[in-house]
Each structure stands twice: as C-alpha cells, then as structure tokens.
Design a protein around this motif. Structure first.
Motif, PDB file in Angstrom:
ATOM      1  N   GLN A 220       0.831  -1.203   0.000  1.00 14.07           N
ATOM      2  CA  GLN A 220       0.000   0.000   0.000  1.00 14.07           C
ATOM      3  C   GLN A 220       0.864   1.252   0.000  1.00 14.07           C
ATOM      4  O   GLN A 220       0.591   2.200  -0.733  1.00 14.07           O
ATOM      5  CB  GLN A 220      -0.935  -0.016   1.211  1.00 14.07           C
ATOM      6  N   GLY A 223       2.209   2.282  -3.249  1.00 11.77           N
ATOM      7  CA  GLY A 223       1.307   2.842  -4.250  1.00 11.77           C
ATOM      8  C   GLY A 223       0.320   1.874  -4.865  1.00 11.77           C
ATOM      9  O   GLY A 223      -0.297   2.178  -5.878  1.00 11.77           O
ATOM     10  N   TYR A 229      -6.333  -5.931  -6.384  1.00  7.89           N
ATOM     11  CA  TYR A 229      -5.523  -7.102  -6.743  1.00  7.89           C
ATOM     12  C   TYR A 229      -6.113  -8.366  -6.143  1.00  7.89           C
ATOM     13  O   TYR A 229      -6.271  -9.387  -6.812  1.00  7.89           O
ATOM     14  CB  TYR A 229      -4.077  -6.916  -6.258  1.00  7.89           C
TER      15      TYR A 229
ATOM     16  N   HIS B  78      -1.969   4.299  -0.619  1.00  3.04           N
ATOM     17  CA  HIS B  78      -1.527   4.104  -2.007  1.00  3.04           C
ATOM     18  C   HIS B  78      -1.759   5.346  -2.850  1.00  3.04           C
ATOM     19  O   HIS B  78      -0.988   5.657  -3.753  1.00  3.04           O
ATOM     20  CB  HIS B  78      -2.153   2.846  -2.629  1.00  3.04           C
ATOM     21  N   SER B 110       4.693   0.061  -9.742  1.00  2.00           N
ATOM     22  CA  SER B 110       3.605   0.931  -9.305  1.00  2.00           C
ATOM     23  C   SER B 110       3.839   2.353  -9.784  1.00  2.00           C
ATOM     24  O   SER B 110       2.896   3.091 -10.042  1.00  2.00           O
ATOM     25  CB  SER B 110       3.439   0.866  -7.793  1.00  2.00           C
ATOM     26  N   GLY B 114       0.725   2.608 -12.093  1.00  2.00           N
ATOM     27  CA  GLY B 114      -0.324   3.127 -11.228  1.00  2.00           C
ATOM     28  C   GLY B 114      -0.759   2.113 -10.183  1.00  2.00           C
ATOM     29  O   GLY B 114      -0.141   1.076 -10.002  1.00  2.00           O
ATOM     30  N   ALA B 115      -1.876   2.441  -9.515  1.00  2.00           N
ATOM     31  CA  ALA B 115      -2.300   1.667  -8.338  1.00  2.00           C
ATOM     32  C   ALA B 115      -2.789   0.269  -8.686  1.00  2.00           C
ATOM     33  O   ALA B 115      -2.787  -0.619  -7.848  1.00  2.00           O
ATOM     34  CB  ALA B 115      -3.377   2.417  -7.581  1.00  2.00           C
ATOM     35  N   PHE B 116      -3.230   0.066  -9.926  1.00  2.00           N
ATOM     36  CA  PHE B 116      -3.667  -1.276 -10.314  1.00  2.00           C
ATOM     37  C   PHE B 116      -3.492  -1.463 -11.806  1.00  2.00           C
ATOM     38  O   PHE B 116      -3.867  -0.612 -12.604  1.00  2.00           O
ATOM     39  CB  PHE B 116      -5.137  -1.498  -9.962  1.00  2.00           C
ATOM     40  N   ARG B 117      -2.898  -2.587 -12.177  1.00  2.00           N
ATOM     41  CA  ARG B 117      -2.853  -2.956 -13.583  1.00  2.00           C
ATOM     42  C   ARG B 117      -2.928  -4.464 -13.671  1.00  2.00           C
ATOM     43  O   ARG B 117      -2.138  -5.162 -13.049  1.00  2.00           O
ATOM     44  CB  ARG B 117      -1.577  -2.463 -14.236  1.00  2.00           C
TER      45      ARG B 117
END
Lengths: 375, 257
Positions: A220, A223, A229, B78, B110, B114-117
């Motif tokens: 976290q 980032g 996820y 995040h 990250s 970014g925060a989600f991929r």
C-alpha cells in the motif's frame, strides 16, 4: 527467478504428456479407469484456481466449494434450457460462478486474516443452505438438479428435435462426454488451465500478488491498491472453481447441494496444503493423493486384504489384516489424516518441499563437478 | 523562508490526541521544494506520529496536511504514494519472501503502471527496462551482489538500503525517512549519508527524522525541533544548535546525542 519462455514451454509440454498419458501410467496403480481419471482432471482444475488465490496471496478461503456448486447448477440449467452440448454450459457455469465470486469477494475482502476466512465460511454455508432448502425451485433441493425428458432444450429442439424416450446425453459436438472422451476433454481443459496459471505465476500480476502475501502494508505504501488485486485473484479462482463445477455436470449431468458443503471447501484446502501451497504442481499432487485414497484405499475390505497377504502363513496374514484393516475401506480417512499430519509436521511446504529436498540432495552430489567446470 | 510558490509540503495546525495524550499540538511545518528538512526531538516527542499523519497512516484530529497544494487528509496510503510521496520506515518494511530485485521491481511497477494494472499474461522477464533500472538502484546502494537473494536474509542495515532503493526507484517528489541510519555501523551510516547527499543533487525534497546528530548536521538544510508534540524551534542548523530551548528539551528529556 525469471523463467525463460522456453522453460515455460518445456514445463507445459511435460505436464501435458503426463496428464494425457494418465490412462497408461496409472494402470499399475489400479487407478486407470475413466471415472477416477475424470475426477483427477476436474479437481486438478479446481485446485489450480484455488492455489492462484490462496497460494499467491495467502488469503485462506473456506468457501470455494460454493463456486463449484454454482458452476454445476448453472451448467445443468444450461442443459435443461438450451442444449446438451457442453460448451455453452461451461461458459455459462464460469460466468455465473464469476458473478457469485464477485459478490462474495467484494464482501469478504473487506477483512483479512482469520476474519476473511470466517466470512467466506459463513457466506458459503449460507449459499449451501439456500441451495439445499430455500431455493428448491431452482436447485431441486435434496433430490439434486437433473435433466428431465420434458426439458425445453430450446437450441436442441430448434436444430434437431430429440427423438426417443430416453434422456439425451451430454456431448461436445457429437462426442459423448462419458468414459474416456470425457476424461480427455477434461484433460485438455486442465492443460489450458495450467498454462494460464503458469503465465500468472510468471507475470507482474503474479509477483504483485506474492508481494501482498509477503507484506501487504508495504504494497500500500508503495502505491498499490491491494484490494483490487485481491479481488481480481479471488474472481479468477472463483471462475476456475465454476469451470470445474460445470465440467462435473458435463460428465454427469447432476448437481447437488452437497457439492457446496463446507467439507468440500475444506477438501480443496487440504489438497493444496498437502501438495504444497503456492507451488505450480504441488496442489495437483495433493489432488492425486487424496482422490487416490478416497477411491482406491476405500475399496479395500477385509477379504481383499486377506487375499493380498495370502502369500504369508495364515496366522501372520490374519494378524496383519487385523492391524491394517482399520486404515483401509471405511477407515481411509484415518490413513489420510496420519499422512496429512506427517506432511505438515515434517514437510511444512507439502509434498513439493519433499521433492525439492530430494532434488537438492542430488544436485549437491553433482556440485563438485560443476565447480570443477567453472574453475 | 522564501515565497510560498516553492513550498511543496506543508502541515497546518495539526492536532492529534491518543486517549488523554496530546501527541501533536498545533504543529505547523512548511518545506520548500528541494530542501532537506530534519525533524529532531527527544523520544516520545511525536516525530513518528507526525510522519504517520503525513502518509495517511493516522488521521489528524484537526488541521490539514498538504502536498503540492492538495490535501492529503482522508487519502489512502496508495493514493498518497501515487501523488509522489515515498516513505522509509523506522523498522524496514520490505517483502521478505521475494528477492531484492523483485522488491525493487514491485516499486518500479507501481510508479509506471499506477495503483492497479491487470497483467496476468505479460512475462515478467519481458520487462527489460524496469529490470535494468531496478538493478541500477541496487548497484547505487551497494547491494546488487545480493540481487537474487531473498530479502529476509539481509542484515538490518542492508534491509534499510533495500527499502531506500525501493523508494528511490519511484523518483518520488517527497521522500520521508524515519531514522534511516538507526542500527547501522559508522561506516554504513557514512555511506548512507553520501547516497542521500547524491539524491539531494537531483533535487528531491526530503524530510528526515533522526537521532544521530552527525547525520542531521551532514544533511539538513533546515531543522525543526519537536518536543512534547509541539514545534519548539526551527531554523538553520547552527541556529538550532545554539538554541537554548532545544538544549533544555534534550537535556531535560534525559536525551543527549
């Protein structure tokens, strides 16, 4: 660390060969009959999916049997309403169980650790109760959902009306899904499932999941939105379970609520831990051991034992039979329990840890040669 | 202090109480872009609480923390990191079950993605550029030789360096360091000072919490002194060194460095 794609390919080819040749090499073990082979393949798919979530993220779900059951129900409904071709049923099973996984995952992933496990267990038991009693019109409750002669089967009756009194059998474009064809169909899907799991293991996504298992807080602060996820991984593994469930229905078009019971969820946890959590192959070894015990050990009875000890003098044979018989037949759970304890105590990493240790011992013998070569 | 245009990070009137304890009272802090700010103070002065407020680990009771004009209050950790704030913790927060290289690559991902991929079909080994960059930072911090080892096997000092590499690979605009040299040998401490000086040349803004006055006076442009949750002094290193209130706080707290 970084597997080359060539070694990925090699792993996949070896895996495919081993799976497709199961009817041959399982012959001496007495396990080469279609029913059991199908179970190996289907539970293999189930456990690959489970391992993608539990093995990579470390979140212990106690409710995955729900998705298995939902997949079965969805597939049987597809047989009843649309067609007895298994392909649409499988797609439908995956989608419906994916929907359930999304809802349950969304709720349960608000918590972690033991609270997550309890939440999954509670929701799974709720789903089981719904399937067993409340939703009887949809699930047919205790009697299990099955195909009936007067089912609509819209697609089938539109293409070619079913003639005769008997029930139509499930098929893949004309190939009946029972016996060996059924096994090979499941085996091919197992191989595809395994390929996808290798790719995930070796992808940035897989690495990120393992990082969540290792230190979620750092993730976290680095980032990452870890919940998305976890949710994705939960969704994927739920869909794997749905795939396995719909295959069960494809082989034998019957869906019962007992498939969703907590003992079924526990079984997949057991298989994963026994084989090796978070390893590619391990969980499938767990499936092999448990399903083998369930089907082969349980079939031994007193007389069968006496016969196999018949080469010994009779008093000795009887004594041995007396000692061994509690561990086979009805008592196969006892043997499994002992084996499970031994593995967890001496090989916390499961069967795969044992394999790695043996491999390390062999490579240690080889090492002096290697150093000679390099120097 | 110069004009507010170059202020990158400021804390306005932050208060925080735990039970009856006033951990932070009316804390104000403004850090200019490119500056290295040290926050010193005796044990229990509220230094770590202040840093936790900065990264969203703790929500302040009142007051605002702003980074480049945006309020950080109510943002998730995040989110704050994605804005460009990275943090080195007092006890190293790393991924013990992964290799050093993987540790750094995770951070780099990250920053890039970014925060989600969702990338389940992409091969990790195809990420050449990220791999090179991560190796570069491991080399920078003298731990490249352990790149393939598990991070759990590192010494405490090396774990700190790994965490620093994980932060640096993200090119943060603001780097928060919580006692970056605690538990390090004199040699390793000096090496870390060198590395941190090198980053300074790249214009990265830093806030350092530190007990070791050698580190503080080697690195800091300005020093803020925190005692019993309040800022009691702020100024250039020499000013703070000679400040009576500061000496009293340190000697009175039984702390002497």
């Amino acid at each position: 660390m970084l597997l080359s794609s060539r070694s990925e390919l090699r792993t996949l080819l070896i895996f495919a060969a081993v799976v497709l040749m199961m009817p041959i090499w399982l012959l001496p073990l007495g396990a080469a009959y279609p029913d059991l082979l199908q179970k190996f393949a289907i539970f293999g798919i189930f456990v690959i999916g489970y391992n993608l979530f539990f093995g990579l993220t470390g979140y212990l779900s106690f409710g995955h049997a729900t998705f298995l059951g939902v997949g079965s129900y969805a597939a049987v409904w597809c047989f009843k309403l649309l067609t007895v071709n298994v392909l649409p049923a499988i797609v439908f099973g995956i989608l419906v169980s994916g929907f359930f996984a999304a809802v349950i995952g969304f709720i349960c992933l608000r918590r972690s650790g033991i609270y997550f496990s309890i939440l999954t267990l509670a929701l799974a038991q709720m789903c089981y109760s719904l399937a067993y009693s409340v939703l009887t019109p949809i699930t047919n409750g205790e009697t299990s959902l099955q195909m009936e002669a007067h089912d609509a089967r819209l697609l089938d009756s539109w293409i070619a009306p079913h003639v005769g009194d008997g029930l139509p059998i499930t098929h893949l474009f004309g190939i009946p899904m029972s016996g060996y064809p059924g096994f090979y169909f499941c085996a091919v899907i197992l191989i595809i499932s395994f390929w996808f799991s290798i790719r995930i293991f070796n992808s940035p996504f897989g690495l990120q999941l393992r990082a969540i298992k290792s230190n979620q807080e750092r993730m976290q602060y680095s980032g990452y939105n870890t919940r998305i996820y976890l949710f994705s991984a939960f969704l994927i593994s739920g869909m794997y379970a749905g795939l396995a469930g719909s295959l069960m229905a494809a082989i034998d078009p019957l869906a019962g609520a007992e498939r969703m019971q907590w003992t079924a969820s526990g079984e997949v946890v057991l298989m994963t831990i026994l084989g090796g959590v978070g390893t590619l192959i391990g969980p499938m070894l767990g499936v092999g051991v448990i399903k083998y015990f369930e089907n082969i050990f349980s079939s031994y009875n007193h007389d069968a034992l006496l016969e196999s000890f018949s080469f010994l003098p009779q008093p000795l044979a009887e004594a041995l039979t007396f000692v061994v018989s509690p561990f086979v037949g009805e008592g196969w759970h006892l043997t499994l329990g002992i084996l499970f304890m031994l593995v967890v105590i001496f090989l916390p990493g499961g069967i795969m840890e044992g394999v790695d240790r043996i491999r390390a011992r062999f490579s240690r013998h080889k090492q002096p040669q290697q150093t000679e070569q390099t120097t | 202090m110069s004009d507010s245009a170059s202020i990158i990070f400021n804390i306005d009137n932050v208060n925080k109480t735990f039970g009856g304890l006033q951990a932070l009272s009316n804390v104000n802090l403004a850090v200019e872009e490119g500056q290295t700010r040290a926050i010193i103070g005796p044990n229990g002065a509220g230094k770590s609480t202040l840093l936790n407020v900065c990264v969203g680990r703790i929500a302040p009771d009142t007051g605002v923390v702003r980074f480049r004009g945006q309020s950080l209050t109510g943002r998730t950790p995040h989110d704050i990191n994605q804005l460009g704030v990275a943090r080195v913790f007092q006890t190293p927060e790393i991924f013990p079950d992964l290799s050093l290289l993987q540790n750094v690559m995770i951070s780099a991902f990250s920053k890039r993605d970014g925060a989600f991929r969702f990338s389940p079909l992409k091969a990790l080994k195809a990420e050449r550029q990220l791999y090179e960059e991560s190796m570069h930072y491991l080399e920078d911090l003298d731990i490249a030789e352990h790149a393939e080892q598990l991070a759990a096997n590192l010494s405490r000092g090396d774990k700190r360096r790994l965490e620093l590499a994980m932060c640096l690979v993200q090119h943060p605009r603001l780097l928060l360091l919580d006692e970056p040299t605690a538990g390090m040998s004199r040699h390793d401490t000096n090496r870390t000072i060198e590395i941190l000086k090198k980053i300074k040349e790249r214009g990265m803004t830093k806030i350092i919490i530190e007990h070791d006055m050698h580190v503080v006076f080697s690195l800091a442009d300005r020093i803020s002194v925190l005692a019993q949750g309040a800022i009691i002094a702020e100024g250039l290193p020499e000013e703070v060194r000679n400040n009576e209130k500061v000496q009293e706080a340190y000697l009175g707290g039984g702390q002497h460095d």
